[in-house]
Design a protein around this motif. Structure first.
Motif, PDB file in Angstrom:
ATOM      1  N   UNK A 100       0.864  -1.184   0.000  1.00 16.07           N
ATOM      2  CA  UNK A 100       0.000   0.000   0.000  1.00 16.07           C
ATOM      3  C   UNK A 100       0.899   1.233   0.000  1.00 16.07           C
ATOM      4  N   UNK A 101       0.477   2.272  -0.667  1.00 12.03           N
ATOM      5  CA  UNK A 101       1.297   3.487  -0.753  1.00 12.03           C
ATOM      6  C   UNK A 101       0.835   4.502   0.291  1.00 12.03           C
ATOM      7  N   UNK A 102       1.673   5.509   0.482  1.00  9.50           N
ATOM      8  CA  UNK A 102       1.308   6.607   1.383  1.00  9.50           C
ATOM      9  C   UNK A 102       0.137   7.350   0.747  1.00  9.50           C
ATOM     10  N   UNK A 103      -1.007   7.437   1.439  1.00  7.66           N
ATOM     11  CA  UNK A 103      -2.147   8.157   0.842  1.00  7.66           C
ATOM     12  C   UNK A 103      -1.853   9.649   0.729  1.00  7.66           C
ATOM     13  N   UNK A 104      -2.360  10.251  -0.324  1.00  9.15           N
ATOM     14  CA  UNK A 104      -2.137  11.683  -0.533  1.00  9.15           C
ATOM     15  C   UNK A 104      -2.593  12.528   0.640  1.00  9.15           C
ATOM     16  N   UNK A 105      -3.674  12.099   1.309  1.00 10.08           N
ATOM     17  CA  UNK A 105      -4.206  12.870   2.439  1.00 10.08           C
ATOM     18  C   UNK A 105      -3.245  12.909   3.621  1.00 10.08           C
ATOM     19  N   UNK A 106      -2.315  11.947   3.684  1.00  7.44           N
ATOM     20  CA  UNK A 106      -1.356  11.912   4.798  1.00  7.44           C
ATOM     21  C   UNK A 106      -0.156  12.824   4.561  1.00  7.44           C
ATOM     22  N   UNK A 107      -0.001  13.309   3.324  1.00  9.63           N
ATOM     23  CA  UNK A 107       1.156  14.149   3.013  1.00  9.63           C
ATOM     24  C   UNK A 107       0.896  15.598   3.404  1.00  9.63           C
ATOM     25  N   UNK A 108       1.865  16.262   4.040  1.00  5.06           N
ATOM     26  CA  UNK A 108       1.668  17.627   4.552  1.00  5.06           C
ATOM     27  C   UNK A 108       1.940  18.698   3.493  1.00  5.06           C
ATOM     28  N   UNK A 109       1.168  18.663   2.401  1.00  6.94           N
ATOM     29  CA  UNK A 109       1.409  19.600   1.303  1.00  6.94           C
ATOM     30  C   UNK A 109       1.259  21.043   1.766  1.00  6.94           C
ATOM     31  N   UNK A 110       0.226  21.333   2.551  1.00 10.48           N
ATOM     32  CA  UNK A 110       0.017  22.714   3.019  1.00 10.48           C
ATOM     33  C   UNK A 110       1.176  23.174   3.902  1.00 10.48           C
ATOM     34  N   UNK A 111       1.627  22.318   4.811  1.00 13.41           N
ATOM     35  CA  UNK A 111       2.760  22.676   5.670  1.00 13.41           C
ATOM     36  C   UNK A 111       4.030  22.870   4.857  1.00 13.41           C
ATOM     37  N   UNK A 112       4.192  22.040   3.818  1.00 10.21           N
ATOM     38  CA  UNK A 112       5.372  22.173   2.969  1.00 10.21           C
ATOM     39  C   UNK A 112       5.340  23.499   2.205  1.00 10.21           C
ATOM     40  N   UNK A 113       4.150  23.935   1.792  1.00  8.26           N
ATOM     41  CA  UNK A 113       4.016  25.250   1.144  1.00  8.26           C
ATOM     42  C   UNK A 113       4.479  26.358   2.081  1.00  8.26           C
ATOM     43  N   UNK A 114       4.078  26.262   3.355  1.00  4.93           N
ATOM     44  CA  UNK A 114       4.515  27.268   4.340  1.00  4.93           C
ATOM     45  C   UNK A 114       6.024  27.203   4.527  1.00  4.93           C
ATOM     46  N   UNK A 115       6.570  25.999   4.543  1.00  5.91           N
ATOM     47  CA  UNK A 115       8.021  25.834   4.689  1.00  5.91           C
ATOM     48  C   UNK A 115       8.761  26.528   3.536  1.00  5.91           C
ATOM     49  N   UNK A 116       8.199  26.422   2.322  1.00  2.00           N
ATOM     50  CA  UNK A 116       8.810  27.040   1.147  1.00  2.00           C
ATOM     51  C   UNK A 116       8.489  28.529   1.040  1.00  2.00           C
ATOM     52  N   UNK A 117       7.568  28.980   1.897  1.00  2.00           N
ATOM     53  CA  UNK A 117       7.103  30.374   1.887  1.00  2.00           C
ATOM     54  C   UNK A 117       6.499  30.757   0.532  1.00  2.00           C
ATOM     55  N   UNK A 118       5.704  29.841  -0.008  1.00  2.00           N
ATOM     56  CA  UNK A 118       5.008  30.128  -1.258  1.00  2.00           C
ATOM     57  C   UNK A 118       3.838  31.059  -0.977  1.00  2.00           C
ATOM     58  N   UNK A 119       3.531  31.896  -1.918  1.00  2.00           N
ATOM     59  CA  UNK A 119       2.430  32.849  -1.752  1.00  2.00           C
ATOM     60  C   UNK A 119       1.088  32.141  -1.630  1.00  2.00           C
ATOM     61  N   UNK A 120       0.167  32.767  -0.913  1.00  2.00           N
ATOM     62  CA  UNK A 120      -1.178  32.212  -0.757  1.00  2.00           C
ATOM     63  C   UNK A 120      -2.200  33.291  -1.040  1.00  2.00           C
ATOM     64  N   UNK A 121      -3.461  32.878  -1.158  1.00  2.00           N
ATOM     65  CA  UNK A 121      -4.546  33.827  -1.377  1.00  2.00           C
ATOM     66  C   UNK A 121      -4.831  34.094  -2.837  1.00  2.00           C
ATOM     67  N   UNK A 122      -4.175  33.353  -3.717  1.00  2.70           N
ATOM     68  CA  UNK A 122      -4.395  33.532  -5.142  1.00  2.70           C
ATOM     69  C   UNK A 122      -5.398  32.498  -5.640  1.00  2.70           C
TER      70      UNK A 122
END
Length: 198
Positions: free
Chosen positions: A7-29
């Motif tokens: 079984x693979x790591x489910x996408x829902x378990x991956x911290x994509x939003x936290x990783x965006x904050x780590x990269x300091x990507x812009x939000x609100x667009x």
């Protein structure tokens, strides 16, 4: 020996939003989620690299491991940690005949680095000549990203960020970045006795 991720790591378990904050990507667009697939791919790549270096499964999932001989007749170290459950043990002969071994004949010996399949009697079931044993097990710190130890989670973010920054440049490093290596150092297996892992 062959280790297969069932079984693979489910996408829902991956911290994509936290990783965006780590990269300091812009939000609100309006197109905030346009890079989510790319960021998920870098997180998966970083998780795989960290797991390969440490021998630890970060997110819980099922694996099967096929081997043709026991290293020790009474116990067999498993290739990943931490293991939470042994699900099956099947012995196959050279003609393809299978025997599912009764779970009362073996047990899991928990260990943070080298969990083992241990015989409850004197020895593990015999693997016939030309045959194999397939061990099914569940490994990982837990089903959610929050179950991953903080230092390993940070190592994944640092490595995924490096992958993100180096994308398409061909300037990736052959070795782990120093910060990542320092974070994972205590989880790496110790090799002794001519390459055997303890």
């Amino acid at each position: 020996m062959m280790l297969v991720e069932q079984t693979t790591v489910p996408g829902a378990a991956l911290p994509v939003a936290d990783f965006k904050h780590h990269l300091r990507l812009g939000t609100g667009f309006a197109d905030d989620g346009v890079q989510d697939t790319v960021l998920e791919a870098f997180l998966r790549a970083a998780i795989s690299a960290i797991e390969a270096r440490t021998g630890k499964a970060l997110i819980a999932r099922d694996f099967s491991w096929t081997l043709t001989a026991w290293r020790d007749l009474g116990a067999q170290a498993l290739p990943l940690a931490p293991v939470s459950a042994l699900t099956t043990l099947t012995i196959t002969d050279r003609l393809g005949g299978e025997e599912v071994v009764d779970p009362s004949r073996y047990r899991l010996e928990l260990d943070q680095h080298r969990p083992r399949l241990v015989a409850t009697g004197f020895t593990l079931p015999v693997i016939p000549v030309g045959g194999s044993a397939v061990i099914g097990f569940t490994a990982g710190f837990g089903p959610a990203w929050g179950d991953v130890p903080a230092d390993l989670a940070q190592a994944v973010f640092l490595l995924a960020a490096r992958f993100y920054e180096d994308r398409g440049t061909g300037q990736g490093e052959a070795e782990m970045p120093a910060g990542v290596a320092a974070l994972i150092a205590r989880y790496r297996p110790v090799r002794l006795f001519g390459g055997g892992v303890l």
